[in-house]
Design a protein around this motif. Structure first.
Motif, PDB file in Angstrom:
ATOM      1  N   CYS A 127       0.828  -1.252   0.028  1.00 40.32           N
ATOM      2  CA  CYS A 127      -0.026  -0.083   0.044  1.00 40.32           C
ATOM      3  C   CYS A 127       0.920   1.169  -0.068  1.00 40.32           C
ATOM      4  O   CYS A 127       1.756   1.266   0.922  1.00 40.32           O
ATOM      5  N   LEU A 128       0.456   2.198  -1.032  1.00 39.68           N
ATOM      6  CA  LEU A 128       1.154   3.469  -0.767  1.00 39.68           C
ATOM      7  C   LEU A 128       0.135   4.301  -0.290  1.00 39.68           C
ATOM      8  O   LEU A 128      -0.869   4.566  -0.865  1.00 39.68           O
ATOM      9  N   GLY A 131       3.108  16.015   2.364  1.00 43.84           N
ATOM     10  CA  GLY A 131       4.199  15.647   1.367  1.00 43.84           C
ATOM     11  C   GLY A 131       4.879  14.241   1.621  1.00 43.84           C
ATOM     12  O   GLY A 131       5.847  13.914   1.040  1.00 43.84           O
ATOM     13  N   LYS A 132       4.291  13.665   2.997  1.00 43.66           N
ATOM     14  CA  LYS A 132       5.088  12.207   3.201  1.00 43.66           C
ATOM     15  C   LYS A 132       4.096  11.181   2.829  1.00 43.66           C
ATOM     16  O   LYS A 132       2.811  11.470   3.041  1.00 43.66           O
ATOM     17  N   PHE A 133       4.730  10.237   2.253  1.00 44.92           N
ATOM     18  CA  PHE A 133       4.058   9.033   1.801  1.00 44.92           C
ATOM     19  C   PHE A 133       4.520   8.023   2.576  1.00 44.92           C
ATOM     20  O   PHE A 133       5.510   7.928   3.184  1.00 44.92           O
ATOM     21  N   ILE A 134       3.504   6.883   3.018  1.00 46.26           N
ATOM     22  CA  ILE A 134       4.166   5.687   3.669  1.00 46.26           C
ATOM     23  C   ILE A 134       3.761   4.382   2.751  1.00 46.26           C
ATOM     24  O   ILE A 134       2.936   4.277   2.131  1.00 46.26           O
ATOM     25  N   LEU A 135       5.032   3.680   2.493  1.00 42.72           N
ATOM     26  CA  LEU A 135       4.884   2.437   1.757  1.00 42.72           C
ATOM     27  C   LEU A 135       4.894   1.248   2.834  1.00 42.72           C
ATOM     28  O   LEU A 135       5.826   0.929   3.311  1.00 42.72           O
ATOM     29  N   ALA A 136       3.625   0.697   3.022  1.00 43.46           N
ATOM     30  CA  ALA A 136       3.361  -0.157   3.938  1.00 43.46           C
ATOM     31  C   ALA A 136       3.264  -1.724   3.095  1.00 43.46           C
ATOM     32  O   ALA A 136       2.732  -1.625   1.930  1.00 43.46           O
ATOM     33  N   TYR A 137       3.909  -2.703   3.741  1.00 43.02           N
ATOM     34  CA  TYR A 137       3.896  -3.879   2.967  1.00 43.02           C
ATOM     35  C   TYR A 137       3.974  -4.964   3.867  1.00 43.02           C
ATOM     36  O   TYR A 137       4.302  -4.710   5.233  1.00 43.02           O
TER      37      TYR A 137
END
Length: 85
Positions: A9-10, A18-24
């Motif tokens: 998931c992005l 401006g911050k994104f989290i790349l959860a996996y």
């Protein structure tokens, strides 16, 4: 962030503009793979933010090192292929 339903998931972090989290799911992805995906996404976002009218076909997701490896080090194909217009 619970990624039980989605293996990757992005997510935009509304609390930190401006911050994104790349959860996996770590059972499905290695950290090295996630780092590469993160780098690809970052390159795409930088290109789109700097030139919003960029066509998808003009986006470059590979780093200079990757591009050199693919274009110079990998063996050339035995057959040529053309892309239909």
């Amino acid at each position: 962030l619970n990624v039980g339903q989605y293996p990757l998931c992005l997510v935009y972090d509304a609390k930190a503009p401006g911050k994104f989290i790349l959860a996996y799911n770590p059972h499905l992805y290695h950290k090295k793979t996630i780092k590469a995906i993160s780098d690809y996404i970052t390159r795409i976002l930088i290109q789109l933010c700097s030139k919003p009218d960029t066509l998808v076909i003009d986006l470059n997701i590979m780093s200079d090192k990757e591009h050199k490896k693919v274009s110079e080090e990998w063996p050339k194909p035995k057959y040529s292929f053309s892309v239909p217009n």
